[in-house]
Write a protein that holds these residues in place. Structure first.
Motif, PDB file in Angstrom:
ATOM      1  N   TYR A  33       0.832  -1.206   0.000  1.00  0.00           N
ATOM      2  CA  TYR A  33       0.000   0.000   0.000  1.00  0.00           C
ATOM      3  C   TYR A  33       0.866   1.255   0.000  1.00  0.00           C
ATOM      4  O   TYR A  33       0.597   2.208  -0.750  1.00  0.00           O
ATOM      5  N   LEU A  34       1.922   1.268   0.814  1.00  0.00           N
ATOM      6  CA  LEU A  34       2.803   2.432   0.868  1.00  0.00           C
ATOM      7  C   LEU A  34       3.452   2.696  -0.490  1.00  0.00           C
ATOM      8  O   LEU A  34       3.549   3.838  -0.942  1.00  0.00           O
ATOM      9  N   LEU A  35       3.892   1.617  -1.135  1.00  0.00           N
ATOM     10  CA  LEU A  35       4.611   1.766  -2.401  1.00  0.00           C
ATOM     11  C   LEU A  35       3.699   2.138  -3.563  1.00  0.00           C
ATOM     12  O   LEU A  35       4.106   2.867  -4.460  1.00  0.00           O
ATOM     13  N   VAL A  36       2.480   1.633  -3.543  1.00  0.00           N
ATOM     14  CA  VAL A  36       1.585   1.832  -4.688  1.00  0.00           C
ATOM     15  C   VAL A  36       0.681   3.046  -4.510  1.00  0.00           C
ATOM     16  O   VAL A  36       0.483   3.831  -5.442  1.00  0.00           O
ATOM     17  N   LYS A  37       0.140   3.234  -3.313  1.00  0.00           N
ATOM     18  CA  LYS A  37      -0.911   4.226  -3.127  1.00  0.00           C
ATOM     19  C   LYS A  37      -0.534   5.446  -2.291  1.00  0.00           C
ATOM     20  O   LYS A  37      -1.219   6.466  -2.354  1.00  0.00           O
ATOM     21  N   TRP A  38       0.538   5.367  -1.515  1.00  0.00           N
ATOM     22  CA  TRP A  38       0.792   6.464  -0.584  1.00  0.00           C
ATOM     23  C   TRP A  38       2.077   7.219  -0.913  1.00  0.00           C
ATOM     24  O   TRP A  38       2.062   8.160  -1.684  1.00  0.00           O
ATOM     25  N   SER A  39       3.198   6.778  -0.359  1.00  0.00           N
ATOM     26  CA  SER A  39       4.434   7.558  -0.490  1.00  0.00           C
ATOM     27  C   SER A  39       5.296   7.159  -1.675  1.00  0.00           C
ATOM     28  O   SER A  39       6.322   7.789  -1.930  1.00  0.00           O
ATOM     29  N   GLY A  40       4.923   6.121  -2.390  1.00  0.00           N
ATOM     30  CA  GLY A  40       5.748   5.642  -3.487  1.00  0.00           C
ATOM     31  C   GLY A  40       5.288   6.094  -4.847  1.00  0.00           C
ATOM     32  O   GLY A  40       5.437   7.254  -5.234  1.00  0.00           O
ATOM     33  N   ALA A  41       4.714   5.160  -5.598  1.00  0.00           N
ATOM     34  CA  ALA A  41       4.369   5.409  -6.998  1.00  0.00           C
ATOM     35  C   ALA A  41       3.373   6.556  -7.172  1.00  0.00           C
ATOM     36  O   ALA A  41       3.537   7.408  -8.048  1.00  0.00           O
ATOM     37  N   ALA A  42       2.338   6.602  -6.347  1.00  0.00           N
ATOM     38  CA  ALA A  42       1.301   7.619  -6.519  1.00  0.00           C
ATOM     39  C   ALA A  42       1.859   9.024  -6.353  1.00  0.00           C
ATOM     40  O   ALA A  42       1.581   9.918  -7.162  1.00  0.00           O
ATOM     41  N   LEU A  43       2.666   9.236  -5.311  1.00  0.00           N
ATOM     42  CA  LEU A  43       3.251  10.554  -5.066  1.00  0.00           C
ATOM     43  C   LEU A  43       4.228  10.939  -6.173  1.00  0.00           C
ATOM     44  O   LEU A  43       4.215  12.073  -6.667  1.00  0.00           O
ATOM     45  N   LEU A  44       5.052   9.993  -6.585  1.00  0.00           N
ATOM     46  CA  LEU A  44       6.038  10.263  -7.631  1.00  0.00           C
ATOM     47  C   LEU A  44       5.363  10.597  -8.951  1.00  0.00           C
ATOM     48  O   LEU A  44       5.784  11.520  -9.665  1.00  0.00           O
ATOM     49  N   GLU A  45       4.318   9.878  -9.290  1.00  0.00           N
ATOM     50  CA  GLU A  45       3.663  10.107 -10.582  1.00  0.00           C
ATOM     51  C   GLU A  45       2.976  11.472 -10.636  1.00  0.00           C
ATOM     52  O   GLU A  45       2.974  12.111 -11.686  1.00  0.00           O
ATOM     53  N   ARG A  46       2.400  11.899  -9.529  1.00  0.00           N
ATOM     54  CA  ARG A  46       1.797  13.237  -9.527  1.00  0.00           C
ATOM     55  C   ARG A  46       2.848  14.303  -9.811  1.00  0.00           C
ATOM     56  O   ARG A  46       2.590  15.253 -10.556  1.00  0.00           O
ATOM     57  N   ARG A  47       4.027  14.131  -9.252  1.00  0.00           N
ATOM     58  CA  ARG A  47       5.103  15.114  -9.469  1.00  0.00           C
ATOM     59  C   ARG A  47       5.619  15.058 -10.896  1.00  0.00           C
ATOM     60  O   ARG A  47       5.853  16.103 -11.529  1.00  0.00           O
ATOM     61  N   LEU A  48       5.790  13.859 -11.437  1.00  0.00           N
ATOM     62  CA  LEU A  48       6.318  13.726 -12.792  1.00  0.00           C
ATOM     63  C   LEU A  48       5.333  14.234 -13.846  1.00  0.00           C
ATOM     64  O   LEU A  48       5.746  14.801 -14.868  1.00  0.00           O
ATOM     65  N   LYS A  49       4.056  14.058 -13.616  1.00  0.00           N
ATOM     66  CA  LYS A  49       3.057  14.555 -14.564  1.00  0.00           C
ATOM     67  C   LYS A  49       3.063  16.076 -14.626  1.00  0.00           C
ATOM     68  O   LYS A  49       2.766  16.673 -15.676  1.00  0.00           O
ATOM     69  N   ARG A  50       3.407  16.708 -13.502  1.00  0.00           N
ATOM     70  CA  ARG A  50       3.486  18.171 -13.485  1.00  0.00           C
ATOM     71  C   ARG A  50       4.772  18.672 -14.139  1.00  0.00           C
ATOM     72  O   ARG A  50       4.769  19.706 -14.808  1.00  0.00           O
ATOM     73  N   SER A  51       5.866  17.950 -13.946  1.00  0.00           N
ATOM     74  CA  SER A  51       7.170  18.448 -14.391  1.00  0.00           C
ATOM     75  C   SER A  51       7.582  17.960 -15.775  1.00  0.00           C
ATOM     76  O   SER A  51       8.429  18.582 -16.422  1.00  0.00           O
ATOM     77  N   LYS A  52       7.004  16.853 -16.251  1.00  0.00           N
ATOM     78  CA  LYS A  52       7.407  16.281 -17.538  1.00  0.00           C
ATOM     79  C   LYS A  52       6.170  16.035 -18.399  1.00  0.00           C
ATOM     80  O   LYS A  52       5.463  15.028 -18.204  1.00  0.00           O
ATOM     81  N   PRO A  53       5.883  16.910 -19.365  1.00  0.00           N
ATOM     82  CA  PRO A  53       4.695  16.724 -20.218  1.00  0.00           C
ATOM     83  C   PRO A  53       4.679  15.393 -20.951  1.00  0.00           C
ATOM     84  O   PRO A  53       3.613  14.818 -21.189  1.00  0.00           O
ATOM     85  N   GLU A  54       5.850  14.869 -21.298  1.00  0.00           N
ATOM     86  CA  GLU A  54       5.928  13.610 -22.044  1.00  0.00           C
ATOM     87  C   GLU A  54       5.625  12.397 -21.167  1.00  0.00           C
ATOM     88  O   GLU A  54       5.505  11.265 -21.686  1.00  0.00           O
ATOM     89  N   TYR A  55       5.507  12.611 -19.877  1.00  0.00           N
ATOM     90  CA  TYR A  55       5.250  11.484 -18.982  1.00  0.00           C
ATOM     91  C   TYR A  55       3.870  10.872 -19.223  1.00  0.00           C
ATOM     92  O   TYR A  55       3.683   9.671 -19.026  1.00  0.00           O
ATOM     93  N   GLU A  56       2.910  11.680 -19.643  1.00  0.00           N
ATOM     94  CA  GLU A  56       1.564  11.167 -19.921  1.00  0.00           C
ATOM     95  C   GLU A  56       1.600  10.091 -20.999  1.00  0.00           C
ATOM     96  O   GLU A  56       0.895   9.079 -20.917  1.00  0.00           O
ATOM     97  N   ASP A  57       2.414  10.313 -22.030  1.00  0.00           N
ATOM     98  CA  ASP A  57       2.530   9.314 -23.099  1.00  0.00           C
ATOM     99  C   ASP A  57       3.181   8.037 -22.573  1.00  0.00           C
ATOM    100  O   ASP A  57       2.789   6.928 -22.950  1.00  0.00           O
TER     101      ASP A  57
END
Length: 261
Positions: free
Chosen positions: A221-245
């Motif tokens: 849960y921590l890795l997928v939904k809380w401090s891991g993947a979910a948090l990182l992906e929100r940041r990358l979507k804001r900083s890297k437009p190509e991340y959506e693709d």
């Protein structure tokens, strides 16, 4: 029951003592980012304390849990410490503590150090319960399957971290989508998950160890939904437009062949 309580109490005392000392260091250096590197090594400490306090059980199982935890935790701690020294303070912590003014140190004690200690004790349940003397004493098929899964997880995480570090060192920018990162957006977190479910399978051959499933469940849960993947992906979507693709064509967690554009 007394032995279980004693084991938990000693591990809690050791971990929280170390965390408070690290909190004092964070005040002195004005940076809490290094706590990430302690996450992995703290499990090595728990595994070492547990091994010393559970003599009389299956030496084979106890030793296997200790060795696998030591390899995983030491490697992860060294990598995260190296990254912290190379990249400096983590922006996530800076933003979080910036919102905690005028008492950032009190906030970091509660929400960074003490919270991490509580999570450590829960996640480490396979290490603690799996090492307590119980029947069967020897490792069976399920335990060796768990050991294999943990080794796969260690290799997956190590290779993923190495590939990402090499990509960053090249300074090309963009999104890392080569190697293991072509098949999953988070090979390091996937590897972590494999390690903890593997340790659970080793522990689960004993009655007490079977109850430790909450440890890998919380870690997942921590890795997928809380401090891991979910948090990182929100940041990358804001900083890297190509991340959506990259998200559209690449599996979020479990390694799968990439989708065609």
């Amino acid at each position: 029951m007394d032995s279980i309580v004693s084991l938990f109490a000693v591990n809690a005392a050791v971990i929280f003592t170390v965390l408070i000392l690290l909190w004092l260091i964070s005040i002195a250096i004005k940076d809490v980012s290094f706590i990430d590197s302690f996450w992995g090594f703290s499990f090595v400490i728990i595994a070492g304390v547990t091994y010393c306090m559970t003599e009389g059980g299956s030496d084979e199982r106890r030793l296997l849990i200790l060795v696998l935890t030591a390899i995983w935790g030491t490697r992860l701690a060294a990598y995260l410490f190296w990254r912290w020294r190379k990249e400096g303070p983590d922006g996530r912590y800076l933003a979080m503590l910036g919102k905690a003014e005028p008492y950032p140190h009190r906030f970091s004690l509660r929400m960074v150090f003490l919270l991490q200690g509580a999570l450590l004790l829960i996640v480490s349940l396979p290490i603690q319960l799996g090492s307590i003397p119980s029947e069967p004493a020897s490792i069976g098929v399920v335990g060796w399957i768990g050991a294999g899964l943990a080794i796969i997880g260690i290799l997956f995480e190590t290779i993923g971290d190495w590939q990402l570090a090499r990509f960053k060192a090249q300074g090309a920018g963009g999104v890392m989508d080569k190697g293991l990162w072509r098949y999953t957006r988070h090979p390091n977190y996937f590897g972590d998950t494999c390690v903890w479910w593997g340790l659970f399978l080793i522990a689960a051959e004993t009655t007490l160890g079977l109850a430790s499933f909450i440890g890998p469940a919380v870690m997942t849960y921590l890795l997928v939904k809380w401090s891991g993947a979910a948090l990182l992906e929100r940041r990358l979507k804001r900083s890297k437009p190509e991340y959506e693709d990259y998200v559209r064509r690449t599996s979020s967690f479990f390694p799968l062949p990439p989708k065609r554009d």
